[in-house]
Design a protein around this motif. Sequence first.
Motif, PDB file in Angstrom:
ATOM      1  N   THR A   1      55.450  50.513  77.242  1.00  0.00           N
ATOM      2  CA  THR A   1      54.449  50.123  78.234  1.00  0.00           C
ATOM      3  C   THR A   1      54.762  48.715  78.712  1.00  0.00           C
ATOM      4  OG1 THR A   1      52.808  51.524  77.161  1.00  0.00           O
ATOM      5  CG2 THR A   1      51.982  49.835  78.664  1.00  0.00           C
ATOM      6  N   VAL A   2      54.879  48.567  80.029  1.00  0.00           N
ATOM      7  CA  VAL A   2      55.200  47.282  80.640  1.00  0.00           C
ATOM      8  C   VAL A   2      54.192  47.049  81.764  1.00  0.00           C
ATOM      9  CG1 VAL A   2      56.940  45.939  81.878  1.00  0.00           C
ATOM     10  CG2 VAL A   2      57.653  47.562  80.117  1.00  0.00           C
ATOM     11  N   GLN A   3      53.350  46.043  81.604  1.00  0.00           N
ATOM     12  CA  GLN A   3      52.331  45.687  82.589  1.00  0.00           C
ATOM     13  C   GLN A   3      51.491  46.895  83.005  1.00  0.00           C
ATOM     14  OE1 GLN A   3      54.435  43.698  85.773  1.00  0.00           O
ATOM     15  NE2 GLN A   3      54.799  41.887  84.530  1.00  0.00           N
ATOM     16  N   GLY A   4      51.098  47.696  82.037  1.00  0.00           N
ATOM     17  CA  GLY A   4      50.241  48.851  82.295  1.00  0.00           C
ATOM     18  C   GLY A   4      50.963  50.111  82.729  1.00  0.00           C
ATOM     19  N   ASN A   5      52.251  50.012  83.039  1.00  0.00           N
ATOM     20  CA  ASN A   5      53.048  51.185  83.411  1.00  0.00           C
ATOM     21  C   ASN A   5      53.757  51.724  82.182  1.00  0.00           C
ATOM     22  OD1 ASN A   5      52.382  50.655  86.093  1.00  0.00           O
ATOM     23  ND2 ASN A   5      54.235  49.462  86.431  1.00  0.00           N
TER      24      ASN A   5
ATOM     25  N   GLU B   1      58.928  56.470  85.396  1.00  0.00           N
ATOM     26  CA  GLU B   1      57.787  55.644  85.033  1.00  0.00           C
ATOM     27  C   GLU B   1      56.509  56.250  85.574  1.00  0.00           C
ATOM     28  OE1 GLU B   1      59.144  51.931  86.747  1.00  0.00           O
ATOM     29  OE2 GLU B   1      57.523  52.028  88.207  1.00  0.00           O
TER      30      GLU B   1
ATOM     31  N   THR C   1      52.531  55.244  86.664  1.00  0.00           N
ATOM     32  CA  THR C   1      51.693  54.135  87.090  1.00  0.00           C
ATOM     33  C   THR C   1      50.323  54.674  87.460  1.00  0.00           C
ATOM     34  OG1 THR C   1      53.643  53.061  88.034  1.00  0.00           O
ATOM     35  CG2 THR C   1      51.497  52.234  88.745  1.00  0.00           C
TER      36      THR C   1
END
Length: 93
Positions: free
Chosen positions: A30-34, A47, A49
């Motif tokens: 998980t990277v910045q909510g994605n 990914e 989102t």
Amino acid sequence: MKYESVLLDIEIEEATALVKKRKRSFSSRTVQGNVEYVSQTGHHLAELTETVLPNGKPGTLLRYRTTLISPTEAFAKQQAREIYDALSSYRYR
């Protein structure tokens, strides 16, 4: 790299759970909510989102890899397709 984008009529948590049930040899982070999916060799596969669908309901945007740069990346393209296949029945129409 080329990616296809697909709106999904499913929230990101449920989409993530569905992919997790089917995943084989790739990992997620998980990277910045994605939620990003990466092959064991480090290739970005797809990914998820969070988004709002045209009907105003919460949904998910899936971006998945559709091309490869070299023959050695063919497996990464196949893995990206597995992610799409796990979620394709939720495609927003």
